[in-house]
Design an enzyme around this catalytic site. Structure first.
Site: not given
Ligand code: CO8
Length: 373
Positions: A156
Protein backbone atom coordinates in the site's frame (compact mmCIF):
# COMPACT_ATOMS: atom_id res chain seq x y z
CA UNK A 1 20.08 20.25 -4.83
CA UNK A 2 17.33 20.94 -7.38
CA UNK A 3 13.93 22.02 -6.11
CA UNK A 4 11.36 19.34 -7.05
CA UNK A 5 7.67 19.74 -7.87
CA UNK A 6 4.70 17.51 -8.60
CA UNK A 7 3.50 18.93 -11.93
CA UNK A 8 0.97 16.37 -13.17
CA UNK A 9 -1.40 13.72 -11.89
CA UNK A 10 -3.57 11.15 -13.63
CA UNK A 11 -6.41 8.86 -12.54
CA UNK A 12 -7.91 6.11 -14.68
CA UNK A 13 -11.01 4.15 -13.65
CA UNK A 14 -11.78 0.72 -15.14
CA UNK A 15 -15.12 0.45 -16.96
CA UNK A 16 -16.74 -2.11 -14.64
CA UNK A 17 -18.31 -1.49 -11.23
CA UNK A 18 -19.19 -4.13 -8.61
CA UNK A 19 -21.53 -2.94 -5.85
CA UNK A 20 -21.49 -4.40 -2.34
CA UNK A 21 -24.91 -5.91 -3.01
CA UNK A 22 -23.73 -7.75 -6.14
CA UNK A 23 -20.59 -8.98 -4.41
CA UNK A 24 -22.43 -10.19 -1.32
CA UNK A 25 -25.13 -11.93 -3.36
CA UNK A 26 -22.48 -13.92 -5.25
CA UNK A 27 -20.42 -14.68 -2.12
CA UNK A 28 -23.48 -15.82 -0.13
CA UNK A 29 -24.65 -18.08 -2.96
CA UNK A 30 -21.13 -19.55 -3.07
CA UNK A 31 -21.08 -20.01 0.73
CA UNK A 32 -24.49 -21.72 0.85
CA UNK A 33 -23.47 -24.12 -1.91
CA UNK A 34 -20.09 -24.78 -0.23
CA UNK A 35 -21.78 -25.54 3.10
CA UNK A 36 -24.29 -27.91 1.44
CA UNK A 37 -21.59 -29.72 -0.52
CA UNK A 38 -19.37 -30.11 2.57
CA UNK A 39 -22.11 -30.70 5.14
CA UNK A 40 -20.56 -33.92 6.45
CA UNK A 41 -17.03 -32.51 6.82
CA UNK A 42 -18.45 -29.39 8.49
CA UNK A 43 -20.52 -31.53 10.91
CA UNK A 44 -17.46 -33.61 11.85
CA UNK A 45 -15.35 -30.47 12.45
CA UNK A 46 -12.97 -31.25 9.59
CA UNK A 47 -13.99 -28.09 7.69
CA UNK A 48 -15.22 -24.71 8.90
CA UNK A 49 -18.63 -23.55 7.78
CA UNK A 50 -18.51 -20.53 5.44
CA UNK A 51 -20.15 -17.59 7.27
CA UNK A 52 -22.48 -15.28 5.35
CA UNK A 53 -21.46 -11.76 4.32
CA UNK A 54 -23.57 -8.61 4.48
CA UNK A 55 -23.56 -5.38 2.46
CA UNK A 56 -24.61 -3.42 5.59
CA UNK A 57 -21.60 -4.77 7.52
CA UNK A 58 -19.21 -3.88 4.71
CA UNK A 59 -20.36 -0.28 4.46
CA UNK A 60 -20.46 0.22 8.23
CA UNK A 61 -17.11 -1.47 8.97
CA UNK A 62 -15.17 -0.03 6.04
CA UNK A 63 -17.07 2.79 4.28
CA UNK A 64 -16.81 0.91 0.98
CA UNK A 65 -19.90 0.95 -1.27
CA UNK A 66 -18.51 -0.33 -4.56
CA UNK A 67 -15.26 -1.09 -6.35
CA UNK A 68 -14.01 -1.00 -9.95
CA UNK A 69 -12.94 -4.16 -11.74
CA UNK A 70 -10.60 -4.23 -14.73
CA UNK A 71 -12.42 -7.39 -15.83
CA UNK A 72 -15.68 -8.23 -14.08
CA UNK A 73 -16.35 -11.54 -15.81
CA UNK A 74 -15.73 -14.45 -13.45
CA UNK A 75 -15.69 -12.54 -10.14
CA UNK A 76 -19.42 -13.05 -9.46
CA UNK A 77 -19.56 -16.52 -11.01
CA UNK A 78 -19.92 -18.89 -8.03
CA UNK A 79 -18.24 -21.65 -10.01
CA UNK A 80 -15.13 -19.44 -10.45
CA UNK A 81 -14.89 -16.56 -7.90
CA UNK A 82 -11.99 -14.81 -9.63
CA UNK A 83 -11.70 -12.58 -12.70
CA UNK A 84 -11.28 -14.22 -16.08
CA UNK A 85 -8.36 -12.29 -17.54
CA UNK A 86 -7.32 -13.56 -20.96
CA UNK A 87 -3.66 -14.48 -21.35
CA UNK A 88 -1.94 -12.20 -23.87
CA UNK A 89 0.83 -13.18 -26.26
CA UNK A 90 4.32 -11.93 -25.46
CA UNK A 91 4.16 -9.60 -28.49
CA UNK A 92 1.01 -7.93 -27.11
CA UNK A 93 0.85 -5.12 -24.55
CA UNK A 94 0.52 -6.65 -21.09
CA UNK A 95 -2.61 -5.95 -19.05
CA UNK A 96 -0.79 -4.02 -16.36
CA UNK A 97 1.13 -1.90 -18.88
CA UNK A 98 -2.24 -1.07 -20.47
CA UNK A 99 -3.60 0.14 -17.11
CA UNK A 100 -0.38 2.07 -16.47
CA UNK A 101 -0.48 3.81 -19.85
CA UNK A 102 -4.03 5.08 -19.29
CA UNK A 103 -3.10 7.04 -16.15
CA UNK A 104 0.43 7.93 -17.35
CA UNK A 105 -0.92 9.71 -20.43
CA UNK A 106 -3.36 11.74 -18.30
CA UNK A 107 -0.58 12.73 -15.87
CA UNK A 108 1.81 13.69 -18.70
CA UNK A 109 -0.88 15.80 -20.41
CA UNK A 110 -1.64 17.60 -17.14
CA UNK A 111 2.08 18.34 -16.67
CA UNK A 112 2.44 19.37 -20.34
CA UNK A 113 5.23 16.83 -20.86
CA UNK A 114 6.07 14.39 -23.64
CA UNK A 115 8.26 11.30 -23.53
CA UNK A 116 11.26 13.47 -24.51
CA UNK A 117 11.03 15.41 -21.25
CA UNK A 118 11.11 12.34 -18.97
CA UNK A 119 14.22 10.41 -17.91
CA UNK A 120 12.82 7.77 -15.55
CA UNK A 121 9.69 5.62 -15.25
CA UNK A 122 8.85 3.91 -11.96
CA UNK A 123 5.95 1.45 -11.93
CA UNK A 124 5.20 1.07 -8.25
CA UNK A 125 2.34 -0.99 -6.87
CA UNK A 126 1.38 -3.99 -4.72
CA UNK A 127 1.92 -6.68 -7.40
CA UNK A 128 3.38 -6.89 -10.86
CA UNK A 129 2.00 -9.22 -13.49
CA UNK A 130 5.40 -10.80 -14.14
CA UNK A 131 8.95 -10.72 -12.83
CA UNK A 132 10.67 -9.39 -15.94
CA UNK A 133 11.03 -7.50 -18.18
CA UNK A 134 9.81 -4.77 -15.83
CA UNK A 135 6.35 -3.36 -16.60
CA UNK A 136 8.03 0.07 -16.34
CA UNK A 137 10.34 -0.74 -19.27
CA UNK A 138 7.36 -1.82 -21.38
CA UNK A 139 5.60 1.46 -20.53
CA UNK A 140 8.79 3.43 -21.20
CA UNK A 141 8.99 1.83 -24.64
CA UNK A 142 5.35 2.65 -25.44
CA UNK A 143 5.81 6.29 -24.43
CA UNK A 144 9.11 6.76 -26.29
CA UNK A 145 11.02 7.60 -23.13
CA UNK A 146 14.78 7.12 -23.10
CA UNK A 147 16.63 6.65 -19.81
CA UNK A 148 15.61 4.13 -17.21
CA UNK A 149 12.55 2.24 -15.96
CA UNK A 150 12.07 -0.13 -13.06
CA UNK A 151 9.31 -1.72 -10.95
CA UNK A 152 8.95 -1.33 -7.17
CA UNK A 153 6.72 -3.34 -4.82
CA UNK A 154 5.85 -1.83 -1.45
CA UNK A 155 2.20 -2.92 -1.07
CA UNK A 156 0.00 0.00 0.00
CA UNK A 157 2.94 2.38 0.32
CA UNK A 158 4.33 1.75 -3.16
CA UNK A 159 3.21 5.13 -4.55
CA UNK A 160 4.63 7.33 -1.81
CA UNK A 161 7.86 5.31 -1.61
CA UNK A 162 8.31 5.71 -5.39
CA UNK A 163 7.53 9.44 -5.21
CA UNK A 164 10.33 9.76 -2.66
CA UNK A 165 12.73 7.89 -5.02
CA UNK A 166 11.62 10.21 -7.85
CA UNK A 167 12.13 13.29 -5.70
CA UNK A 168 15.61 12.18 -4.69
CA UNK A 169 16.67 11.42 -8.29
CA UNK A 170 15.53 14.86 -9.51
CA UNK A 171 16.96 16.69 -6.49
CA UNK A 172 20.33 15.01 -7.02
CA UNK A 173 20.29 15.73 -10.77
CA UNK A 174 20.17 12.14 -12.04
CA UNK A 175 16.81 12.74 -13.80
CA UNK A 176 15.10 15.88 -15.14
CA UNK A 177 11.59 14.48 -14.76
CA UNK A 178 10.21 11.17 -13.45
CA UNK A 179 6.93 9.42 -14.21
CA UNK A 180 5.60 7.40 -11.25
CA UNK A 181 2.74 5.03 -12.11
CA UNK A 182 0.57 2.84 -9.84
CA UNK A 183 -1.37 0.31 -11.93
CA UNK A 184 -3.16 -1.42 -9.06
CA UNK A 185 -4.61 -4.56 -10.59
CA UNK A 186 -5.64 -6.06 -7.25
CA UNK A 187 -8.57 -8.28 -8.30
CA UNK A 188 -6.46 -11.34 -9.29
CA UNK A 189 -5.08 -11.52 -5.70
CA UNK A 190 -8.39 -11.13 -3.86
CA UNK A 191 -9.82 -14.25 -2.26
CA UNK A 192 -13.47 -13.74 -3.26
CA UNK A 193 -14.37 -16.89 -1.28
CA UNK A 194 -13.21 -15.32 2.02
CA UNK A 195 -16.00 -13.49 3.86
CA UNK A 196 -13.58 -11.27 5.81
CA UNK A 197 -11.68 -9.87 2.83
CA UNK A 198 -13.78 -10.38 -0.33
CA UNK A 199 -15.03 -6.78 -0.28
CA UNK A 200 -11.82 -4.88 0.41
CA UNK A 201 -10.10 -4.20 -2.92
CA UNK A 202 -10.69 -2.53 -6.28
CA UNK A 203 -8.71 -1.98 -9.49
CA UNK A 204 -7.50 1.44 -10.66
CA UNK A 205 -4.43 3.18 -12.09
CA UNK A 206 -2.86 6.47 -11.00
CA UNK A 207 0.25 8.36 -12.07
CA UNK A 208 2.25 11.48 -11.25
CA UNK A 209 4.93 13.53 -13.01
CA UNK A 210 7.69 15.05 -10.87
CA UNK A 211 10.21 17.49 -12.31
CA UNK A 212 12.59 20.33 -11.49
CA UNK A 213 10.76 23.50 -10.45
CA UNK A 214 12.56 25.51 -13.15
CA UNK A 215 11.13 23.39 -16.00
CA UNK A 216 7.54 23.29 -14.70
CA UNK A 217 4.84 24.94 -16.82
CA UNK A 218 1.83 23.23 -15.24
CA UNK A 219 -1.22 25.19 -14.00
CA UNK A 220 -1.36 23.18 -10.75
CA UNK A 221 2.04 22.35 -9.27
CA UNK A 222 3.27 21.51 -5.80
CA UNK A 223 6.67 22.05 -4.25
CA UNK A 224 7.80 18.99 -2.26
CA UNK A 225 8.84 20.30 1.16
CA UNK A 226 9.79 16.89 2.55
CA UNK A 227 9.25 13.17 2.11
CA UNK A 228 9.81 10.20 4.38
CA UNK A 229 9.36 6.46 4.22
CA UNK A 230 9.30 4.09 7.18
CA UNK A 231 8.95 0.32 7.61
CA UNK A 232 8.36 -1.91 10.64
CA UNK A 233 8.10 -5.68 10.14
CA UNK A 234 4.68 -7.28 10.70
CA UNK A 235 2.99 -10.51 9.62
CA UNK A 236 -0.49 -9.04 9.98
CA UNK A 237 -0.95 -8.42 6.23
CA UNK A 238 0.52 -11.08 3.96
CA UNK A 239 0.47 -12.61 0.53
CA UNK A 240 2.77 -15.63 0.14
CA UNK A 241 2.38 -15.98 -3.60
CA UNK A 242 5.78 -15.87 -5.27
CA UNK A 243 8.25 -17.53 -7.60
CA UNK A 244 9.20 -20.23 -5.07
CA UNK A 245 5.64 -21.65 -5.30
CA UNK A 246 6.73 -23.78 -8.28
CA UNK A 247 9.27 -25.57 -6.08
CA UNK A 248 6.95 -26.07 -3.12
CA UNK A 249 4.55 -28.98 -2.98
CA UNK A 250 1.53 -26.81 -2.23
CA UNK A 251 -1.23 -25.39 -4.39
CA UNK A 252 0.29 -22.12 -5.65
CA UNK A 253 -3.20 -20.56 -5.48
CA UNK A 254 -4.12 -21.73 -1.95
CA UNK A 255 -5.75 -19.22 0.41
CA UNK A 256 -2.53 -18.34 2.22
CA UNK A 257 -0.90 -17.38 -1.07
CA UNK A 258 -3.62 -14.78 -1.65
CA UNK A 259 -4.14 -11.56 0.33
CA UNK A 260 -5.02 -12.18 3.99
CA UNK A 261 -4.79 -10.11 7.14
CA UNK A 262 -5.62 -9.66 10.80
CA UNK A 263 -7.71 -6.59 10.02
CA UNK A 264 -8.39 -5.68 13.64
CA UNK A 265 -4.68 -5.73 14.61
CA UNK A 266 -3.77 -3.74 11.51
CA UNK A 267 -6.35 -1.14 12.42
CA UNK A 268 -5.10 -0.84 16.00
CA UNK A 269 -1.38 -0.85 15.23
CA UNK A 270 -1.20 1.22 12.05
CA UNK A 271 -3.40 4.19 13.04
CA UNK A 272 -1.11 5.53 15.80
CA UNK A 273 2.00 4.77 13.70
CA UNK A 274 0.64 6.72 10.72
CA UNK A 275 -0.43 9.69 12.88
CA UNK A 276 2.96 9.84 14.65
CA UNK A 277 4.76 9.56 11.30
CA UNK A 278 2.88 12.57 9.89
CA UNK A 279 3.29 14.64 13.07
CA UNK A 280 7.07 14.04 12.92
CA UNK A 281 7.24 14.83 9.23
CA UNK A 282 5.25 18.08 9.49
CA UNK A 283 7.45 19.18 12.37
CA UNK A 284 10.59 18.28 10.39
CA UNK A 285 9.65 20.66 7.56
CA UNK A 286 8.94 23.48 10.03
CA UNK A 287 5.14 23.52 9.74
CA UNK A 288 2.37 23.11 12.30
CA UNK A 289 -0.78 20.98 12.00
CA UNK A 290 -2.87 24.16 11.68
CA UNK A 291 -0.94 25.05 8.51
CA UNK A 292 -2.00 21.82 6.71
CA UNK A 293 -5.12 22.48 4.64
CA UNK A 294 -5.52 19.00 3.13
CA UNK A 295 -4.77 15.41 4.13
CA UNK A 296 -4.72 12.99 1.20
CA UNK A 297 -4.69 9.80 3.25
CA UNK A 298 -4.43 6.13 2.28
CA UNK A 299 -7.90 4.74 1.58
CA UNK A 300 -8.33 1.40 3.37
CA UNK A 301 -11.08 2.13 5.85
CA UNK A 302 -13.12 5.27 6.58
CA UNK A 303 -13.00 4.66 10.35
CA UNK A 304 -9.21 4.38 10.20
CA UNK A 305 -8.94 7.72 8.38
CA UNK A 306 -11.26 9.43 10.84
CA UNK A 307 -9.30 8.07 13.79
CA UNK A 308 -5.98 9.23 12.30
CA UNK A 309 -7.37 12.66 11.41
CA UNK A 310 -8.81 13.04 14.94
CA UNK A 311 -5.42 12.17 16.43
CA UNK A 312 -3.75 14.78 14.22
CA UNK A 313 -6.29 17.58 14.53
CA UNK A 314 -7.73 16.92 17.99
CA UNK A 315 -11.23 17.03 16.45
CA UNK A 316 -13.25 15.46 13.64
CA UNK A 317 -11.99 16.50 10.20
CA UNK A 318 -14.23 18.41 7.78
CA UNK A 319 -14.90 16.23 4.71
CA UNK A 320 -12.84 18.55 2.49
CA UNK A 321 -9.86 18.47 4.89
CA UNK A 322 -9.38 14.70 4.60
CA UNK A 323 -11.29 13.58 1.50
CA UNK A 324 -12.67 10.03 1.35
CA UNK A 325 -12.69 8.23 -2.00
CA UNK A 326 -12.88 4.62 -0.82
CA UNK A 327 -16.69 4.65 -0.95
CA UNK A 328 -16.37 4.72 -4.76
CA UNK A 329 -13.03 2.91 -5.26
CA UNK A 330 -12.64 0.60 -2.20
CA UNK A 331 -9.03 -0.05 -1.11
CA UNK A 332 -6.86 0.34 -4.20
CA UNK A 333 -3.58 -0.49 -2.41
CA UNK A 334 -1.01 2.25 -3.10
CA UNK A 335 -3.24 4.31 -5.39
CA UNK A 336 -5.71 5.43 -2.68
CA UNK A 337 -3.96 8.59 -1.49
CA UNK A 338 -3.09 9.51 -5.10
CA UNK A 339 -6.76 9.16 -6.15
CA UNK A 340 -7.70 11.45 -3.25
CA UNK A 341 -5.11 13.95 -4.49
CA UNK A 342 -6.26 13.70 -8.13
CA UNK A 343 -9.88 14.41 -7.22
CA UNK A 344 -9.26 17.01 -4.52
CA UNK A 345 -6.38 19.39 -5.22
CA UNK A 346 -7.37 21.94 -7.84
CA UNK A 347 -9.30 24.12 -5.35
CA UNK A 348 -6.20 24.80 -3.22
CA UNK A 349 -4.70 28.32 -3.30
CA UNK A 350 -1.03 29.19 -3.79
CA UNK A 351 0.80 28.67 -0.51
CA UNK A 352 -1.67 26.03 0.80
CA UNK A 353 0.06 22.96 2.24
CA UNK A 354 -1.05 19.34 2.26
CA UNK A 355 0.16 15.87 3.15
CA UNK A 356 -0.01 12.74 0.99
CA UNK A 357 0.31 9.68 3.26
CA UNK A 358 -0.02 5.94 2.72
CA UNK A 359 0.16 3.06 5.20
CA UNK A 360 -0.19 -0.69 4.93
CA UNK A 361 1.54 -4.03 4.58
CA UNK A 362 5.12 -4.33 5.75
CA UNK A 363 4.16 -2.36 7.82
CA UNK A 364 5.06 0.55 5.60
CA UNK A 365 4.27 4.25 5.88
CA UNK A 366 5.22 6.91 3.35
CA UNK A 367 4.46 10.62 3.18
CA UNK A 368 5.11 13.82 1.27
CA UNK A 369 4.48 17.32 2.59
CA UNK A 370 3.70 19.62 -0.34
CA UNK A 371 2.89 23.31 -0.95
CA UNK A 372 0.90 24.68 -3.87
CA UNK A 373 2.86 27.14 -6.04
N1 CO8 B 1 -20.06 -9.58 6.51
C1 CO8 B 1 -20.69 -9.72 7.70
N2 CO8 B 1 -20.03 -9.81 8.87
C2 CO8 B 1 -18.69 -9.79 8.85
C3 CO8 B 1 -17.96 -9.65 7.64
C4 CO8 B 1 -18.71 -9.57 6.44
N3 CO8 B 1 -18.13 -9.43 5.23
N4 CO8 B 1 -16.65 -9.67 7.94
C5 CO8 B 1 -16.56 -9.79 9.28
N5 CO8 B 1 -17.78 -9.88 9.84
C6 CO8 B 1 -18.12 -10.05 11.26
C7 CO8 B 1 -17.06 -10.84 11.99
O1 CO8 B 1 -17.32 -12.21 11.96
C8 CO8 B 1 -17.15 -10.30 13.39
O2 CO8 B 1 -18.12 -10.99 14.10
P1 CO8 B 1 -17.74 -11.67 15.52
O3 CO8 B 1 -17.36 -10.51 16.41
O4 CO8 B 1 -19.00 -12.36 15.88
O5 CO8 B 1 -16.59 -12.57 15.21
C9 CO8 B 1 -17.61 -8.89 13.22
O6 CO8 B 1 -18.18 -8.80 11.90
C10 CO8 B 1 -16.46 -7.92 13.33
O7 CO8 B 1 -15.35 -8.43 12.57
P2 CO8 B 1 -13.98 -7.73 12.52
O8 CO8 B 1 -13.52 -7.46 13.91
O9 CO8 B 1 -13.06 -8.48 11.59
O10 CO8 B 1 -14.44 -6.40 11.79
P3 CO8 B 1 -13.78 -4.98 11.84
O11 CO8 B 1 -14.75 -4.05 12.46
O12 CO8 B 1 -12.39 -4.99 12.33
O13 CO8 B 1 -13.70 -4.64 10.27
C11 CO8 B 1 -12.06 -4.60 8.53
C12 CO8 B 1 -12.94 -5.46 9.40
C13 CO8 B 1 -12.98 -3.74 7.67
C14 CO8 B 1 -11.19 -5.46 7.66
C15 CO8 B 1 -11.18 -3.68 9.42
O14 CO8 B 1 -10.55 -4.42 10.42
C16 CO8 B 1 -10.12 -2.92 8.65
O15 CO8 B 1 -10.39 -2.22 7.70
N6 CO8 B 1 -8.86 -3.00 9.11
C17 CO8 B 1 -7.75 -2.32 8.48
C18 CO8 B 1 -7.29 -3.12 7.39
C19 CO8 B 1 -6.27 -2.49 6.51
O16 CO8 B 1 -6.08 -1.33 6.40
N7 CO8 B 1 -5.60 -3.33 5.84
C20 CO8 B 1 -4.69 -2.93 4.89
C21 CO8 B 1 -4.68 -3.97 3.90
S1 CO8 B 1 -4.09 -3.51 2.36
C22 CO8 B 1 -2.39 -3.46 2.33
O17 CO8 B 1 -1.75 -3.06 3.21
C23 CO8 B 1 -1.62 -3.94 1.16
C24 CO8 B 1 -2.29 -4.98 0.42
C25 CO8 B 1 -1.85 -4.92 -0.99
C26 CO8 B 1 -2.95 -5.08 -1.99
C27 CO8 B 1 -3.66 -6.36 -1.94
C28 CO8 B 1 -4.48 -6.57 -3.17
C29 CO8 B 1 -5.28 -7.82 -3.15
Amino acid sequence: MNQVVISGAGLWRPAHVITNEELVEAYNAYAVRFNEEHAEAIASGELAEKPLSSAEFIEKASGIRQRYAYIKEGILDIGRMRPKIPRRREEELSHQAELALHSARIAMASAGKTGDDIDMVIVSCAYTERSYPAIAIEVQNELGITGTGFDMLVACSAATFALQRAHDAIAAGSARAVLVINPELTSPQVNYTDRDSHFIFGDVSTAMVLERADTCTSVHSYEILGSRSQTVYSNNIRSNFGYVAYAQDVDPFCAENLFHQNGRSVFKEVCPMAADHMLGQIDAVGLSIAEIRRWWLHQANINMNQLIARRLLGRDPDPEEAPIVLDEFANTASAGSIIAFCLHHEDLDAGDCGVICSFGAGYSIGSLVIRKR
